[in-house]
Design a protein around this motif. Structure first.
Motif, PDB file in Angstrom:
ATOM      1  N   MET A 145       0.676  -1.176  -0.010  1.00 18.89           N
ATOM      2  CA  MET A 145       0.064  -0.221   0.013  1.00 18.89           C
ATOM      3  C   MET A 145       0.783   1.111  -0.026  1.00 18.89           C
ATOM      4  SD  MET A 145      -3.322  -0.872   2.453  1.00 18.89           S
ATOM      5  CE  MET A 145      -2.237  -1.318   3.910  1.00 18.89           C
ATOM      6  N   MET A 146       2.125   1.125   0.359  1.00 20.02           N
ATOM      7  CA  MET A 146       2.776   2.447   0.819  1.00 20.02           C
ATOM      8  C   MET A 146       3.799   2.567   0.106  1.00 20.02           C
ATOM      9  SD  MET A 146       2.445   2.570   5.171  1.00 20.02           S
ATOM     10  CE  MET A 146       3.379   4.125   5.164  1.00 20.02           C
ATOM     11  N   TYR A 147       4.610   1.647  -0.484  1.00 15.13           N
ATOM     12  CA  TYR A 147       5.941   1.775  -1.265  1.00 15.13           C
ATOM     13  C   TYR A 147       5.558   2.124  -2.702  1.00 15.13           C
ATOM     14  CZ  TYR A 147      11.021   1.406  -2.150  1.00 15.13           C
ATOM     15  OH  TYR A 147      12.157   1.393  -2.747  1.00 15.13           O
ATOM     16  N   PRO A 148       6.267   3.220  -3.202  1.00 15.48           N
ATOM     17  CA  PRO A 148       6.076   3.662  -4.498  1.00 15.48           C
ATOM     18  C   PRO A 148       6.189   2.631  -5.592  1.00 15.48           C
ATOM     19  CG  PRO A 148       8.029   4.563  -3.884  1.00 15.48           C
ATOM     20  CD  PRO A 148       7.451   3.889  -2.389  1.00 15.48           C
ATOM     21  N   GLY A 149       5.698   2.873  -6.680  1.00 13.96           N
ATOM     22  CA  GLY A 149       5.693   1.691  -7.681  1.00 13.96           C
ATOM     23  C   GLY A 149       6.846   1.844  -8.534  1.00 13.96           C
ATOM     24  N   GLN A 150       7.397   3.045  -8.707  1.00 14.55           N
ATOM     25  CA  GLN A 150       8.798   3.418  -9.438  1.00 14.55           C
ATOM     26  C   GLN A 150       9.844   3.705  -8.633  1.00 14.55           C
ATOM     27  OE1 GLN A 150       9.316   2.762 -12.795  1.00 14.55           O
ATOM     28  NE2 GLN A 150      11.367   3.415 -12.350  1.00 14.55           N
ATOM     29  N   GLU A 151      10.934   2.794  -8.580  1.00 15.66           N
ATOM     30  CA  GLU A 151      12.075   3.169  -7.745  1.00 15.66           C
ATOM     31  C   GLU A 151      12.741   4.325  -8.548  1.00 15.66           C
ATOM     32  OE1 GLU A 151      10.442  -0.412  -6.694  1.00 15.66           O
ATOM     33  OE2 GLU A 151      11.459  -0.235  -8.667  1.00 15.66           O
ATOM     34  N   GLU A 152      13.296   5.159  -7.540  1.00 20.07           N
ATOM     35  CA  GLU A 152      14.069   6.246  -8.074  1.00 20.07           C
ATOM     36  C   GLU A 152      15.580   5.881  -8.127  1.00 20.07           C
ATOM     37  OE1 GLU A 152      13.755   9.817  -5.316  1.00 20.07           O
ATOM     38  OE2 GLU A 152      11.619   9.285  -5.135  1.00 20.07           O
ATOM     39  N   ARG A 153      16.153   5.777  -9.479  1.00 15.81           N
ATOM     40  CA  ARG A 153      17.579   5.371  -9.650  1.00 15.81           C
ATOM     41  C   ARG A 153      18.251   6.453 -10.212  1.00 15.81           C
ATOM     42  NH1 ARG A 153      16.551  -1.014 -11.634  1.00 15.81           N
ATOM     43  NH2 ARG A 153      14.913  -1.386 -10.291  1.00 15.81           N
ATOM     44  N   ASP A 154      19.294   7.059  -9.608  1.00 15.23           N
ATOM     45  CA  ASP A 154      20.099   7.809 -10.417  1.00 15.23           C
ATOM     46  C   ASP A 154      21.531   7.370 -10.752  1.00 15.23           C
ATOM     47  OD1 ASP A 154      18.199   9.421  -9.230  1.00 15.23           O
ATOM     48  OD2 ASP A 154      19.341  10.996  -8.201  1.00 15.23           O
TER      49      ASP A 154
END
Length: 399
Positions: free
Chosen positions: A390-399
């Motif tokens: 429910m809480m973790y975003p669906g798209q990880e941030e990858r730099d």
């Protein structure tokens, strides 16, 4: 092609291969040193009781070992961030190995407990150092697979270490046993020292808008809470799986439960690492958590040996797979402070192991059925899965 171009191509080829070489060295060191720790954890309670201590002290020493390691991680967090995870691996390897040399000549319970607690420097630095180092050297597109490979090695050490080293006690005594552990630790230390230096300080924290700061905070909270809940469930298996096997399995199949648990862990580690790179951390972690909860549920309600063993297989795949994907998620989180995050996540796993064992023991002491205790562990995994989904975003941030 000119000489300069040839030299440049060779350097590029070497740079491309170095993460693979480093991953192999980390896997070797982790296999040896995790195996050392797993074997000491199993052997010391019986050794201490044979020397005259009660079961309370024999069990308490391992909890003290973990708690001291958690405290040391907090104290050494800035040093590790400044000096790099390679140094953390080397010092942690020595921290595991050196006390084994002294344990070989120690016959006093107090001295043995003190030396075990001294090994907390290994747990404090080596365990999180593995993930920190891989996160530092790996491209984002392959971090999950590399973590899965190393997790495979550490899971295999749980199977191989005790099977190879514990028989030495009956054949040659504890002095030879601790000597063999020291030799394994020395080989692991050599592998850790052979690692290429990890890059440090090349990623600066990103400035976030105030409205976006809740997202990293939410991610970070989940990356601590979910490992704690999962480890508490796994701790129930490690502490009371033998009791469950005695109740549900045939006498000749008593050790089969832990074999299934480890086999599931081997498969789950590799599969979860691949799934993280292919599908992202949210989906792969959710799938692994679901397997963990389903496995614990089968162990709780399964009336037949096949159900219990299937539950152990799923639990192993889910727990070891989830720990790999959660570490990958922490390594990919663009916070500019990955070392601290990974160290704290390891502490959450360690604390979960302590809390799960204590909670299960308290329930059983209060005459709660063993099946209900495993059911409670399944609920803990289900709670982790629900919060994550429910809480973790669906798209990880990858730099």
């Amino acid at each position: 092609m000119g000489l300069g171009e040839t030299g440049g191509a060779a350097r590029c080829g070497q740079a491309a291969k170095s993460p693979n070489v480093a991953t192999a060295l980390v896997a070797i060191a982790a296999f040896l040193l995790f195996g050392l720790n797993n074997t000491v954890t199993i052997a010391l309670p019986s050794h201490l009781m044979a020397l005259g201590t009660g079961p309370f002290v024999a069990g308490l020493q391992n909890s003290l070992f973990v708690l001291v390691a958690v405290l040391l991680r907090v104290l050494l967090e800035r040093t590790v961030a400044r000096r790099g995870s390679r140094l953390s691996l080397m010092v942690g390897a020595i921290g595991y190995t050196a006390p084994c040399l002294l344990l070989a000549g120690c016959a006093e319970p107090q001295g043995i407990v003190a030396l075990r607690i001294a090994q907390a420097i290994g747990l404090a630095l080596f365990q999180p150092g593995v993930a920190q180092y891989l996160a530092a050297i790996s491209p984002a597109s392959s971090l999950g697979r590399r973590l899965g490979i190393v997790r495979f090695a550490t899971t295999a050490s749980l199977m191989a270490g005790p099977a190879i080293l514990l028989p030495i006690i009956n054949l040659h005594g504890y002095q030879a046993f601790f000597g063999a552990l020291a030799l394994a630790g020395a080989c692991g230390t050599v592998a850790a020292c052979a690692l290429p230096k990890d890059p440090t300080g090349k990623t600066a924290p990103r400035r976030l808008r105030a409205a976006d700061q809740t997202l990293p905070r939410r991610q970070t909270a989940l990356l601590f809470a979910c490992p704690l809940l999962l480890a508490s469930g796994y701790s129930v298996i490690m502490n009371f799986g033998h009791t469950l096997a005695g109740q549900r399995l045939a006498e000749s199949a008593d050790g089969l439960l832990f074999a299934c648990l480890s086999a599931g862990g081997l498969a789950g580690s590799v599969a979860a690492g691949w799934a993280t790179d292919a599908c992202g951390a949210k989906r792969s972690t959710a799938g692994a958590m679901a397997l963990s909860g389903a496995g614990l549920l089968l162990m709780a309600v399964g009336g037949k040996p096949a159900s219990v063993l299937a539950g152990a297989l799923l639990s192993g795949a889910g727990y070891f797979g989830a720990t790999a994907t959660l570490v990958a998620a922490a390594g990919l989180l663009s916070s500019g402070n990955a070392n601290a995050l990974l160290a704290r996540q390891q502490s959450a796993l360690d604390l979960g192991m302590i809390c799960g064992g204590f909670a299960a023991g308290a329930l059983l002491q209060g005459d709660v059925p063993l099946s209900a205790t495993f059911l409670a562990a399944s609920v803990a995994s289900g709670a982790a899965l629900g919060a994550w989904s429910m809480m973790y975003p669906g798209q990880e941030e990858r730099d």
